[in-house]
Scaffold this motif. Structure first.
Motif, short mmCIF file in Angstrom:
data_model
loop_
_atom_site.label_atom_id
_atom_site.label_comp_id
_atom_site.label_asym_id
_atom_site.label_seq_id
_atom_site.Cartn_x
_atom_site.Cartn_y
_atom_site.Cartn_z
N ARG A 171 40.75 32.73 79.68
CA ARG A 171 41.99 32.20 79.12
C ARG A 171 43.09 32.09 80.18
O ARG A 171 43.75 31.05 80.31
N GLU A 172 43.23 33.13 80.95
CA GLU A 172 44.35 33.10 81.90
C GLU A 172 44.11 32.12 83.04
O GLU A 172 45.04 31.50 83.54
N ALA A 173 42.83 31.97 83.42
CA ALA A 173 42.52 31.00 84.47
C ALA A 173 42.86 29.59 83.98
O ALA A 173 43.48 28.79 84.69
N VAL A 174 42.46 29.32 82.76
CA VAL A 174 42.64 28.00 82.19
C VAL A 174 44.12 27.71 81.93
O VAL A 174 44.63 26.63 82.24
N GLU A 175 44.82 28.70 81.43
CA GLU A 175 46.24 28.51 81.15
C GLU A 175 47.03 28.32 82.44
O GLU A 175 47.94 27.50 82.50
N ALA A 176 46.65 29.06 83.45
CA ALA A 176 47.36 28.94 84.72
C ALA A 176 47.21 27.54 85.30
O ALA A 176 48.04 27.08 86.08
N ALA A 177 46.14 26.86 84.91
CA ALA A 177 45.91 25.50 85.42
C ALA A 177 46.39 24.45 84.41
O ALA A 177 46.12 23.26 84.58
N ASN A 178 47.07 24.92 83.38
CA ASN A 178 47.55 24.00 82.34
C ASN A 178 46.43 23.22 81.66
O ASN A 178 46.58 22.06 81.32
N LEU A 179 45.31 23.87 81.50
CA LEU A 179 44.19 23.23 80.81
C LEU A 179 44.10 23.82 79.40
O LEU A 179 44.61 24.91 79.14
N PRO A 180 43.43 23.12 78.50
CA PRO A 180 43.34 23.61 77.13
C PRO A 180 42.44 24.84 77.01
O PRO A 180 41.45 24.96 77.74
N VAL A 181 42.79 25.73 76.12
CA VAL A 181 41.98 26.92 75.84
C VAL A 181 40.96 26.55 74.77
O VAL A 181 41.32 26.29 73.62
N LEU A 182 39.67 26.53 75.14
CA LEU A 182 38.62 26.11 74.21
C LEU A 182 37.61 27.24 74.07
O LEU A 182 36.74 27.41 74.91
N ILE A 183 37.76 28.02 73.01
CA ILE A 183 36.90 29.19 72.86
C ILE A 183 36.04 29.08 71.62
O ILE A 183 36.53 28.75 70.53
N GLU A 184 34.75 29.32 71.80
CA GLU A 184 33.81 29.30 70.66
C GLU A 184 32.98 30.57 70.76
O GLU A 184 31.86 30.58 71.30
N VAL A 185 33.55 31.66 70.29
CA VAL A 185 32.87 32.94 70.43
C VAL A 185 32.63 33.57 69.07
O VAL A 185 33.58 33.82 68.31
#
Lengths: 355, 355
Positions: free
Chosen positions: B213-227
DNA sequence: CTGAAAGCGCTTACAG
DNA sequence: CTGAAAGCGCTTACAG
């Protein structure tokens, strides 16, 4: 303020005993014992007091003391060569599941295919009074098995029968499974089928090699065997060479998972395409063989059934020592995927286990 | 001819006892005991007689009796969720190898990620007087761990720290490892990275999700989680849908081996090419990831080291109860293969282990 | 250097 | 329904 320890104690921490419970409940130890073991003839009021004391103290009976009194431990031992091999991992899983249904625990041990370790584990299990032992032996002719049987602890041999001792055993049709697999390759028109693997001295491997040999000979094809005497690790390079320089095979029959893995590794490295240039069938299945490219055709053993049946036979034996020895031989199944040359499409399904 | 059993015996077969040895050797039981335990003050001639008797009778000391006298059992327990997962299989292997170096046996048990089974196994181990317990807990906040510590049996938590009890623990940099992996995908220019997995409530998975999540958010990319909340089996289909219909990702970060396996399975089925259409990185490594097409880039945990270190810490604890609690956090490593989009050629080596 | 006594924690007969 | 006695196989003090 100096803390004073009761002189007879060595450790500050100690587990409560049946006397502690008896004292707290205001009864004799016998009553506690009876209450624990669900013996009749305990008045309800007393039983409740005992239960309360047990809970308060977090009391659990000392297994050593119980065993010393000859009570069964409700534990069976399982010895396998290598837990990292999916075959044994799944076997272990099945053994455990079935044992649990019968209220037995499983003491799992890995021998690393080392006879000395195997013997040590056996000895420990006997010393620890397991009620029975399931063993996939790395040295089926070890004399130590006689010592075990002499103590009266029943054993069931899985995968590889024990020599020199009369025990129940569960095996698989290694010969037939291999023969069918190789015949399948032959039906695909393959003419130079290489058989690769490790641990040539092991009974299952021997049978698989025989299945290969007779299938190939029956078709008047050359017998091409590259099987290391010892365990895995060293064949990879040798196999690479064999493939290219000596044999130039058009198919490979791998005698177990590791042999299959190494085969694929080499084929990838040499950029040999499967199945067009070389077809491949492996003995033993695992999850990953479904997702390789191409998916691997394999001879699958009924692992679950082996484990589950082994437990049942062992527990049966526990109850009736006198019964005659059984030998069970389970069938294998050729799982067609596409590394053998069969078309891929028909076999791609999405399996969702529903349990 | 009627066979007569000694009246006090219940079974025909019985293990020889120290008295049997003493009688055969013509000495007292104490002398036998001393001879066995390498005590000094035993004349050599007597020692030899005793040894001979022991061998003749195949005598081994009854562990229950020894334990009842407070002797350490030289056994440690290991509880893992699932032996079929290569991560735990390798961990188990390492634990065993290290324990053996220290002359300890390992009693292995699998909990199937079931808290009730885990508790049962713990209880058995305490009752059986293991000298210490290594646990990969399926329910780290179980109150039963307090009961275990109250008995004085030391524990070391592997992979997942225990809550509410002070035990040594060994963990891995789940957050950092995941974050690096996802950042690697981002460096490859991936914009829609899907994070998939199971057991969302488990601490390691949580940390890995956070890293994602933090890697993706830091790059301004969408958080896409299917867990999935629970264990594996059911996600496969859901994931297939997510991929195609909802998310249309260009990369997948799989949170453990099973998630990686299922991802590949789905991608194969939908004929989505890796890495051109979708890149893939998985947390956890296994042999098969080297031979898939393409080979899978993974975050590898130092499994061997975890197991080996855990044993050392536990045995240390056995010797010195007073020492302060340790918490060890080991680094992970990104193993670049080609499923992430990196060029394949550079990484194809033939590794032959020389041990 | 060696052995008889007592006890580890529980349970199996035996008496109440 | 309940308890005191004896013993499971070994070992730890205690006496020789």
């Amino acid at each position: 303020m100096i803390e004073r320890m009761p002189p007879s104690r060595k450790d500050a921490l100690k587990r409560p005993t049946i006397s502690d419970v008896a004292r707290l409940a205001g009864v004799g130890t016998m009553t506690v014992s009876r209450a624990i073991n669900g013996h009749p003839y305990v008045s309800e009021s007393v039983a409740k007091k005992v239960q309360a004391a047990i809970r308060k103290l977090n009391y659990t009976p000392n297994a050593a003391a119980q065993i010393l009194n000859g009570r069964p431990s409700a534990t069976i031992g399982l010895i396998v060569p290598d837990l990292a091999d999916p075959f044994f991992a799944v076997l272990t899983h099945a053994v455990q599941a079935t044992a649990r249904q019968h209220k037995y625990q499983v003491w799992i041990a890995a021998s690393n295919s080392d006879a000395a370790i195997e013997k040590l584990e056996l000895e420990q299990m006997v010393r620890r009074a397991v009620d029975g032992i399931l063993v996939v032996s790395s040295k089926p002719n070890d004399t130590y098995f006689k010592v075990v049987t002499s103590t009266g602890v029943p054993m069931v041999a899985i995968d590889r029968p024990l020599e020199g001792v009369a025990t129940d055993s569960i095996e698989v049709e290694n010969y037939k499974g291999s023969r069918e697999a190789v015949e399948h390759l032959i039906e695909h028109g393959r003419k130079k089928i290489l058989c690769v693997g490790y641990n040539a001295q092991q009974s299952t491997i021997k049978q698989r090699m025989l299945g290969y040999r007779e299938a190939v000979e029956a078709a008047n094809l050359p017998v091409l065997i590259e099987v290391a005497l010892g365990p895995a690790d060293s064949l990879s390079l040798g196999l690479g060479k064999s493939l290219l320089k000596r044999v130039k095979p058009d198919a490979i029959f791998a005698l177990n998972n590791i042999a299959t893995l190494h085969s694929i590794e080499i084929l990838n490295e040499l950029k040999i395409h499967v199945p067009t240039q070389i077809a491949l069938i492996g003995f033993d299945d695992m999850d990953a063989w479904r997702v390789t490219n191409p998916p691997i055709t394999v001879v699958r053993q009924p692992v679950q059934e082996m484990g589950s049946l082994a437990v049942k036979i062992l527990l049966d034996r526990t109850l009736s020592v006198g019964k005659s020895i059984t030998r069970t031989i389970l069938p294998t199944r050729l799982i067609i995927r596409s590394s053998c040359g069969c078309p891929p499409s028909a076999h791609v399904h999405l399996h969702v286990r529903s349990s």
